[in-house]
Design an enzyme around this catalytic site. Structure first.
Site, PDB file in Angstrom:
ATOM      1  N   SER A  11       0.554  -1.977  -0.048  1.00  0.00           N
ATOM      2  CA  SER A  11       0.153   0.300  -0.406  1.00  0.00           C
ATOM      3  C   SER A  11       0.654   1.334   0.120  1.00  0.00           C
ATOM      4  O   SER A  11       2.314   1.625   0.743  1.00  0.00           O
ATOM      5  CB  SER A  11      -0.647  -0.252   1.155  1.00  0.00           C
ATOM      6  OG  SER A  11      -1.923   1.259   1.622  1.00  0.00           O
ATOM      7  N   LYS A  34     -13.793  -3.597   2.482  1.00  0.00           N
ATOM      8  CA  LYS A  34     -14.648  -2.473   1.786  1.00  0.00           C
ATOM      9  C   LYS A  34     -16.266  -2.852   2.188  1.00  0.00           C
ATOM     10  O   LYS A  34     -17.125  -1.921   2.942  1.00  0.00           O
ATOM     11  CB  LYS A  34     -14.717  -2.620   0.936  1.00  0.00           C
ATOM     12  CG  LYS A  34     -13.373  -2.337   0.848  1.00  0.00           C
ATOM     13  CD  LYS A  34     -13.303  -1.234  -1.285  1.00  0.00           C
ATOM     14  CE  LYS A  34     -11.772  -0.982  -1.064  1.00  0.00           C
ATOM     15  NZ  LYS A  34     -11.452  -0.313  -2.685  1.00  0.00           N
ATOM     16  N   GLY A  57      -3.872   3.571 -12.162  1.00  0.00           N
ATOM     17  CA  GLY A  57      -4.780   3.282 -11.143  1.00  0.00           C
ATOM     18  C   GLY A  57      -4.021   4.789 -10.429  1.00  0.00           C
ATOM     19  O   GLY A  57      -4.756   5.093  -9.129  1.00  0.00           O
ATOM     20  N   TYR A  79      -2.320  -0.333  -9.951  1.00  0.00           N
ATOM     21  CA  TYR A  79      -0.477  -0.072 -10.168  1.00  0.00           C
ATOM     22  C   TYR A  79       0.828  -0.746  -9.801  1.00  0.00           C
ATOM     23  O   TYR A  79       1.264  -0.079 -10.620  1.00  0.00           O
ATOM     24  CB  TYR A  79      -0.934   1.534  -9.310  1.00  0.00           C
ATOM     25  CG  TYR A  79      -1.485   1.240  -8.099  1.00  0.00           C
ATOM     26  CD1 TYR A  79      -0.405   0.977  -7.535  1.00  0.00           C
ATOM     27  CD2 TYR A  79      -2.718   1.178  -7.658  1.00  0.00           C
ATOM     28  CE1 TYR A  79      -0.324   0.708  -5.922  1.00  0.00           C
ATOM     29  CE2 TYR A  79      -2.713   1.245  -6.726  1.00  0.00           C
ATOM     30  CZ  TYR A  79      -1.559   1.193  -5.270  1.00  0.00           C
ATOM     31  OH  TYR A  79      -2.172   1.080  -3.791  1.00  0.00           O
TER      32      TYR A  79
END
Length: 281
Positions: A17, A67, A237, A216
């Site tokens: 991340s 999510k 992205g 990405y």
């Protein structure tokens, strides 16, 4: 009023991340002595980890596969979260947790940076959670017809229902279709490293238009490489990541995803510069 100064991105996996890089750059510009870290959190332990946070915590960014769990944990949600059933931003207020979906806004803003201020017809490749955010983003840009290319047509059914709510006609199309109608914009919402048959890649490429691939960390993808080999525009992205993170900063600092921060242009520039170093949600 929030007094907590701790933030983090949770997900599984999470080591890749870039959120700490982006948020760190923003809070330095803002002069805020806040911390933002990564934490690997399996979906099965999300509720337990969330319940263990104390008042030093201000908010969380949630990436896959958390999510839906973040959506369920939210006492209040913004419209984009309600539409998609996905929350990627949690503001931990004393009165209750507020959930936001900044992925939609990230896609809208990244498309506008590519000169797409309005689109009537578009294509989405993939039918997972990110596809729902892509569909809402396209609807916000005026789309009325969206083709969804998926391995299983049944997987498109939730997107068809969402399209009905948005006033968008969603057309399921199989991956092995011999050809695709020309589209000005294709959003690839496949997981990183997803394999697509060469014939399917060629058929999608031949339809032309701008490709926005949400990936990405696995760049170039099979689709983006085919687009670029044909002299077509393909973007990763990273733009979506940058802009959704800026919207998260709005939430964590001001509590309002729609209200720009003072000096936001400077904040965005610092975040963009921070991305120029590492490449790694």
């Amino acid at each position: 009023m929030l007094t907590g100064t701790r933030l983090a991105v949770w997900g599984d996996p999470i080591a890749h991340s870039l959120s700490p890089v982006l948020h760190g750059a923003a809070y330095r510009v803002l002069g805020l002595d806040w911390t933002y870290e990564r934490r690997q959190v399996p979906e099965s332990l999300f509720d337990e980890f969330l319940a263990g946070l104390d008042e030093s915590w201000r908010g969380l960014s949630c990436t896959m596969p958390l999510k839906a769990a973040a959506f369920a944990a939210s006492a209040e949600r913004d419209r984009r979260a309600e539409l998609t059933g996905a929350v990627n931003t949690l503001l931990l207020e004393p009165a209750g947790i507020r959930g936001f979906n900044t992925d939609v806004g990230g896609i809208v803003r990244s498309l506008r940076e590519e000169g797409v201020d309005r689109v009537d017809d578009a294509r989405i490749v993939g039918a997972g959670a990110t596809a729902a955010s892509a569909l809402v983003a396209l609807a916000e840009l005026g789309a009325t017809h969206v083709e969804v290319v998926a391995r299983r047509p049944l997987a498109v059914a939730p997107l068809e229902e969402l399209g009905d709510r948005l006033g968008v006609v969603v057309l399921p199309v199989p991956f092995d279709a011999a050809g695709h109608a020309a589209m000005p914009v294709t959003i690839a919402a496949l997981p990183g490293g997803a394999r697509v048959a060469p014939a399917s890649v060629e058929a999608l490429r031949d339809a032309g238009g701008l490709l926005v691939d949400v990936v990405y960390g696995h760049w170039p993808t099979a689709l983006s490489a085919a687009w670029e080999d044909a002299g077509l525009r393909a973007v990763s992205g990273l733009g979506m990541l940058l802009h959704q993170a800026l919207l998260q900063v709005r939430v964590f600092v001001g509590g309002d995803v729609e209200a720009p921060l003072a000096g936001e242009d400077v904040i965005l520039a610092a975040m963009r510069e921070a991305l120029a170093g590492p490449v790694g949600g």
